[in-house]
Write a protein that holds these residues in place. Structure first.
Motif, short mmCIF file in Angstrom:
data_model
loop_
_atom_site.label_atom_id
_atom_site.label_comp_id
_atom_site.label_asym_id
_atom_site.label_seq_id
_atom_site.Cartn_x
_atom_site.Cartn_y
_atom_site.Cartn_z
N GLY A 164 40.67 -15.92 -127.09
CA GLY A 164 41.05 -16.80 -126.00
C GLY A 164 42.19 -16.30 -125.14
N GLU A 400 37.21 -24.71 -126.47
CA GLU A 400 36.65 -23.37 -126.51
C GLU A 400 35.46 -23.32 -127.47
OE1 GLU A 400 40.05 -23.57 -127.64
OE2 GLU A 400 40.88 -23.48 -125.62
N ASP A 422 35.42 -21.17 -122.24
CA ASP A 422 36.68 -21.92 -122.27
C ASP A 422 36.74 -22.95 -121.15
OD1 ASP A 422 39.13 -20.46 -124.01
OD2 ASP A 422 37.41 -19.18 -123.58
#
Length: 671
Positions: A164, A400, A422
């Motif tokens: 991420g 996510e 995301d």
């Protein structure tokens, strides 16, 4: 006056609850399937999962990335005092320090003052970057004492995208020791140069019912350098450039963890205060009231369950917090105003992940991660007379989805495909980023990898909401982007010699940085204007002998090209890094010697000058056999007393000289 930052009542209740509940959870039978990594050799570590139930989900040799591992024994051998010291030993990494915070550079790219927001920092797989500046703190602001670390895993950018937003340049995961690895009660104390003292008590044990318990508390106190000289302030009005007794630093830490059967509960807290001698951000020079204080805490409950011989599921929930404040004297000595700066964040969430090999030739990892940013608060005002500059309050959701499939094409080839989607409340658009890897295992000794990934970094709360001192908000911000390409070849001999070569290219675009708005007031705003290309190569060799001898050498060449400056060499980017590490057992292994050499090339400053190249030599002697139940060590840091240079926070202090030679004596007694 310097004063420590008191913990708020909510944080103390949370940590006290964790500490009190740990013994009460120690009931029932042991988990026969648990694995203690402290029992494994380095060779065995290469064949276990990189992170237990991790998203890398494979052994080091087969993971779709290049990975570096430091062990707890490495930390002890070389006497690394902070996480920053340990990370500085890794290939491709270099450090900056503005005499307040320590910053990471990765493969030629660094931004002093970004609080490491472009590197994801985790403890046992739990994200530690806070939610205001997205900072990942690595020196005395870090959550853990070094003695609690079992191993450190570092993944550079090309392998970290599935984690991420903050895994922009890389990912660092710190694995804590188990109770079995500590095995008893201990107390340690150390003294260092510049009136530095530290004390710690720890307890770790696997109980008869199988519960594994760890608890630790420590206090750190450093008076620092008496007189620091800054040439940019060398006038009679500013004490001839000498900051007197303005280098004090204090830190307190708590950590607790219990693992029982499929459950692990952990929590930690750190409070760190530091005087600021550099008079940054137009503070009054040589004023003793300028200090910053950071505190951070986390609680985490994890569950790991094998569904059958092919599949497992993991889940976790967490609650975390971060607070910062600074008193900054501004104006003049005759018209002195204290400016108060504050940031406060609270966030909580959870994650669930499924790992399965139920499908032929596939290893599938899929998961969902959620975080609610409950509080993202920024405050800045003058105390007397009162005037408010910033009062930012924000909250929002992050969600996510990630999936990765490692496909075994035949006995020698693996194709790894990962994808992450995301939603981030700081951005208008969904973010979709892939990670691809083609892995060829030519033999038991030789492997090669072709890797590609892209990822993003969202604007943080400070970049979005700060509105003072010539910086105005920019509502049109969007995400930073990076595309990483890497090719690696690694060879391991049957007698523990490892050779690695890597070529990499990073395409960085839409980087957020301050730029003039062009308005009549001469304001600046944080905008997506940065564009950089990083080209480079890395080489590493490592040999570990069975008697404990170690030799390790790494070299990194990088060229960071700034496309906003006619594709010239970028600021704060050393082109050459060379690191050597040697360890030798002495006197029938009664003593262990660790020698570290780190060369960092010159770096261009933001104001047209340069910080000179430097080499650091560090020595450490350690033994746990000279005195029964006592582990002692003596370290000499910066042996040749080099006052090497780092980039400073502003034009008057654009290059800062660091401390010279330092000593440390440490003793740890087991009961």
């Amino acid at each position: 006056m310097f004063s420590p930052f008191a913990a708020d009542a909510q944080m103390l209740r949370t940590l006290a609850g964790i500490i009190l509940i740990l013994p009460s959870l120690a009931v029932a039978a042991p988990d026969p399937g648990s694995v203690d990594l402290t029992d494994l050799s380095v060779e065995q570590l290469l064949n276990v999962h990189v992170i237990k139930a991790s998203r890398l989900g494979s052994s080091v040799a087969h993971a779709p990335t290049s990975i570096s591992i430091l062990t707890g024994e490495d930390i002890r051998t070389f006497g690394w005092r902070t996480l920053a010291d340990a990370l500085n030993s890794l290939r491709g990494i270099f450090l900056s320090n503005d005499r307040n915070y320590t910053y990471l550079g990765v493969r030629g790219f660094a931004r002093s003052g970004d609080y490491n927001s472009r590197v994801l920092l985790m403890i046992d797989g739990q994200r530690m970057n806070e939610n205001v500046y997205d900072g990942g703190y690595i020196a005395q602001e870090f959550m853990l004492d070094m003695e609690l670390i079992d191993r450190i895993e570092y993944v550079p950018g090309s392998g970290s995208s599935i984690y991420g937003a903050n895994a922009f340049l890389g990912m660092i995961n710190v694995i804590t020791k188990t109770g079995k690895g500590i095995d008893g009660a201990l107390a340690s104390g150390q003294i260092e140069s510049f009136d530095t003292y530290k004390g710690r008590i720890s307890y770790g044990k696997t109980l008869e019912n199988g519960a594994d318990l760890v608890f630790s508390a420590s206090h750190y106190d450093r008076a620092g350098v008496d007189n620091l000289y800054f040439p940019g302030y060398d006038t009679p009005e500013t004490n001839n450039g000498i900051a007197q007794n303005l280098d004090t630093e204090k830190a307190d830490r708590l950590f607790g963890k219990i693992a029982y059967q499929n459950w692990t509960l952990s929590g930690g807290y750190v409070s760190r205060g530091k005087q600021v001698p550099t008079a940054s951000y137009d503070a009054i020079f040589n004023d003793p009231q300028y200090f910053t204080n950071d505190k951070q805490f986390f609680t985490n409950l994890k569950y790991l369950k094998a569904l059958d011989t092919n599949s497992s599921v993991s889940a976790k929930g967490f609650f975390q917090g971060y607070d910062y404040y600074a008193d900054q004297p501004t104006g003049t000595e005759n018209a002195r105003v204290i400016n108060y700066d504050e940031a406060s964040g609270r966030w909580f969430g959870g994650e669930i992940q499924l790992t399965t090999t139920a499908f032929d030739i596939h290893k599938l990892i899929a998961g969902l991660e959620y975080q609610y940013d409950q509080r993202q608060r920024l405050i800045n005002y003058d105390k007397d007379p009162y005037f408010s500059y910033v009062a930012g309050h924000r909250n929002g959701h992050r969600l996510e989805l990630f999936v990765q499939d490692d496909i075994k094409l035949d006995t020698n080839w693996i194709f790894s495909a990962g994808l992450r989607l995301d939603y981030h409340h700081m951005l208008k658009n969904l973010q979709l980023n892939p990670r691809l890897g083609l892995i060829w295992t030519a033999s038991d000794n030789l492997s090669a990898k072709l890797l590609y990934s892209s990822t993003f970094r969202a604007p943080n709360a400070w970049e979005r909401d700060y509105n003072a001192f010539g910086i105005i908000p920019n509502p049109k911000m969007h995400e930073e982007q990076i595309k990483s390409y890497e090719a690696t070849v690694e060879w391991r001999s049957n007698d523990n010699l490892r050779l690695l070569g890597s070529l990499f290219f990073n395409d960085i675009s839409n980087l957020l940085q301050a730029a003039p708005t062009g308005d009549i007031d001469g304001n600046y705003a944080v905008m997506n204007v940065g564009k950089y290309h990083a080209y480079g190569a890395e080489f590493e060799s490592e040999k570990r002998w069975r008697n404990g001898r170690l030799f390790k050498a790494s070299y990194t060449y990088s060229w960071l090209e700034d496309h906003n400056a006619d594709e010239t060499w970028s600021n704060d980017s050393p082109q050459n890094l060379l690191k050597l590490h040697f360890a030798e057992p002495l006197f029938d292994d009664r003593l262990r010697l660790g020698i570290e050499s780190i060369f960092v090339d010159q770096r261009k400053t933001y104001w047209g000058t340069s910080a000179r190249a430097y080499e650091l030599i560090n020595l450490n002697l350690s033994s746990d056999k000279l005195i029964p139940k006592t582990d002692i060590s003596f370290g000499v840091y910066n042996v040749f007393d080099s006052h090497y240079e780092m980039l400073g926070p502003d034009q008057r202090a654009n290059v800062l000289k660091m401390n010279g030679r330092e000593f440390r004596l440490k003793a740890e007694i087991r009961f």
